[in-house]
Design an enzyme around this catalytic site. Sequence first.
Site, PDB file in Angstrom:
ATOM      1  N   ASP A  45       5.765  -6.039  -9.569  1.00 39.15           N
ATOM      2  CA  ASP A  45       5.517  -5.929 -11.001  1.00 39.15           C
ATOM      3  C   ASP A  45       5.555  -4.469 -11.427  1.00 39.15           C
ATOM      4  OD1 ASP A  45       3.984  -7.437 -13.529  1.00 39.15           O
ATOM      5  OD2 ASP A  45       3.364  -5.350 -13.261  1.00 39.15           O
ATOM      6  N   TYR A  50       5.683   2.613 -16.962  1.00 38.90           N
ATOM      7  CA  TYR A  50       5.213   3.210 -15.707  1.00 38.90           C
ATOM      8  C   TYR A  50       6.149   4.305 -15.204  1.00 38.90           C
ATOM      9  CZ  TYR A  50       2.591  -1.246 -15.475  1.00 38.90           C
ATOM     10  OH  TYR A  50       1.810  -2.342 -15.732  1.00 38.90           O
ATOM     11  N   LYS A  75       8.435  -4.826 -18.003  1.00 38.48           N
ATOM     12  CA  LYS A  75       7.846  -5.027 -19.327  1.00 38.48           C
ATOM     13  C   LYS A  75       8.470  -4.083 -20.349  1.00 38.48           C
ATOM     14  CE  LYS A  75       3.512  -5.662 -16.843  1.00 38.48           C
ATOM     15  NZ  LYS A  75       3.880  -4.817 -15.678  1.00 38.48           N
ATOM     16  N   HIS A 108       4.816  -5.889 -23.462  1.00 40.31           N
ATOM     17  CA  HIS A 108       3.700  -5.230 -22.792  1.00 40.31           C
ATOM     18  C   HIS A 108       2.386  -5.325 -23.583  1.00 40.31           C
ATOM     19  CE1 HIS A 108       3.007  -1.818 -19.638  1.00 40.31           C
ATOM     20  NE2 HIS A 108       1.936  -2.565 -19.785  1.00 40.31           N
ATOM     21  N   LEU A 190      -9.070  -6.056  -9.645  1.00 38.51           N
ATOM     22  CA  LEU A 190     -10.256  -5.545  -8.960  1.00 38.51           C
ATOM     23  C   LEU A 190     -11.116  -4.686  -9.886  1.00 38.51           C
ATOM     24  CD1 LEU A 190      -8.516  -4.552  -5.601  1.00 38.51           C
ATOM     25  CD2 LEU A 190      -9.702  -6.688  -6.149  1.00 38.51           C
ATOM     26  N   ILE A 229      -1.822  -9.352  -9.164  1.00 37.40           N
ATOM     27  CA  ILE A 229      -0.926  -8.266  -8.745  1.00 37.40           C
ATOM     28  C   ILE A 229      -1.726  -7.004  -8.423  1.00 37.40           C
ATOM     29  CG2 ILE A 229       1.242  -9.022  -9.781  1.00 37.40           C
ATOM     30  CD1 ILE A 229       0.487  -7.331 -12.270  1.00 37.40           C
ATOM     31  N   LYS A 231      -2.664  -3.399  -6.859  1.00 40.41           N
ATOM     32  CA  LYS A 231      -1.810  -2.254  -6.566  1.00 40.41           C
ATOM     33  C   LYS A 231      -2.561  -1.277  -5.680  1.00 40.41           C
ATOM     34  CE  LYS A 231      -3.449   1.334  -9.253  1.00 40.41           C
ATOM     35  NZ  LYS A 231      -3.519   2.783  -8.959  1.00 40.41           N
ATOM     36  N   SER A 232      -1.807  -0.553  -4.868  1.00 45.04           N
ATOM     37  CA  SER A 232      -2.347   0.498  -4.028  1.00 45.04           C
ATOM     38  C   SER A 232      -1.172   1.303  -3.489  1.00 45.04           C
ATOM     39  CB  SER A 232      -3.148  -0.086  -2.853  1.00 45.04           C
ATOM     40  OG  SER A 232      -3.629   0.957  -2.012  1.00 45.04           O
ATOM     41  N   VAL A 233      -1.438   2.545  -3.123  1.00 44.61           N
ATOM     42  CA  VAL A 233      -0.419   3.335  -2.422  1.00 44.61           C
ATOM     43  C   VAL A 233      -0.833   3.566  -0.973  1.00 44.61           C
ATOM     44  CG1 VAL A 233       0.422   4.475  -4.501  1.00 44.61           C
ATOM     45  CG2 VAL A 233      -1.457   5.520  -3.209  1.00 44.61           C
ATOM     46  N   ARG A 237      -4.497  -0.652   2.726  1.00 44.47           N
ATOM     47  CA  ARG A 237      -4.999  -1.497   1.631  1.00 44.47           C
ATOM     48  C   ARG A 237      -3.921  -2.450   1.128  1.00 44.47           C
ATOM     49  NH1 ARG A 237      -8.456   3.095  -1.705  1.00 44.47           N
ATOM     50  NH2 ARG A 237     -10.139   3.287  -0.163  1.00 44.47           N
ATOM     51  N   ASN A 241      -4.739  -6.399   1.148  1.00 44.82           N
ATOM     52  CA  ASN A 241      -4.754  -7.202  -0.079  1.00 44.82           C
ATOM     53  C   ASN A 241      -3.958  -8.498   0.025  1.00 44.82           C
ATOM     54  OD1 ASN A 241      -6.400  -5.373  -1.391  1.00 44.82           O
ATOM     55  ND2 ASN A 241      -4.727  -4.341  -2.480  1.00 44.82           N
TER      56      ASN A 241
END
Length: 280
Positions: A45, A50, A75, A108, A190, A229, A231-233, A237, A241
């Site tokens: 996503d 972004y 979006k 969006h 989260l 959805i 998210k993390s970098v 993690r 997830n």
Amino acid sequence: MSVPNIILNNGVSIPQLGFGVWQVPPAETRAAVRTALEAGYRSIDTAAAYENESGVGEALADSGIPRQDLFVTTKLWNRNQGYETTLRAFDDSLAKLGLDYVDLYLIHWPMPAADRYIDTWQAFEKLYADRRIRAIGVSNFQIPHLERLFESSGVVPAVDQVELHPYLQQRELRAFHEEFGIRTEAWSPLAKGGALLTDPVVADIAAKHGRSTAQVVLRWHLQLGTIVIPKSVTPARIRENIAVFDFALDEADMAAIAGLDRGRRTGPDPETFNLGFDGA
């Protein structure tokens, strides 16, 4: 890791758990998405706002995964609402992603004060009819926005992606979605700020199951039937997830989390959020 699919109102399947790249810096997006794909995610996503659609596209191209096995959402940003501007913006997103089509395209934000989302939706309908998008939907739309959309169109959005987490459970909106065949998708599942992941109720449930608090919250979403959805970098993690399909919360767990609802947003209010309109 096998992620179950949710069937949208037009028969298209979407993985129930995907990978979000909101606030992932463009320079880090390619690596983050590559890690997610390696971990088993097949739904990605992103959004024009972004500024990382190109990184997503590069990671998808690198992966070697057949296009039909991927589900890509992007979006339309606020400043591009309107019929002709939507068509041009979609072409731009598609080029950045390096794809021939996207699986899901979302408005969006409704920006009710701008009063452009009806014209925008008509452009979405054209793109859908031209088979350049497999499903069309909205993001951050509340009940009045959806009702107005229904008055002008025979195409019901497949998805409404909204802020949703145990501190903002959106029961009325979710019930409305269910009544009209719209699937609820959670952004910020989260919650921002970290308070949810240290909440004593969530921590107790996590200890009971031997899981992280993030895994407990994601499992709660899944058992509600929500598309989610995270998210993390951080590679660990990202992998954590998606590792939420080998345990389940019981009725007491679900009831305890239901009691956490505070009606508290950690993101903007869809009634007033206008960023990007008129070039801002």
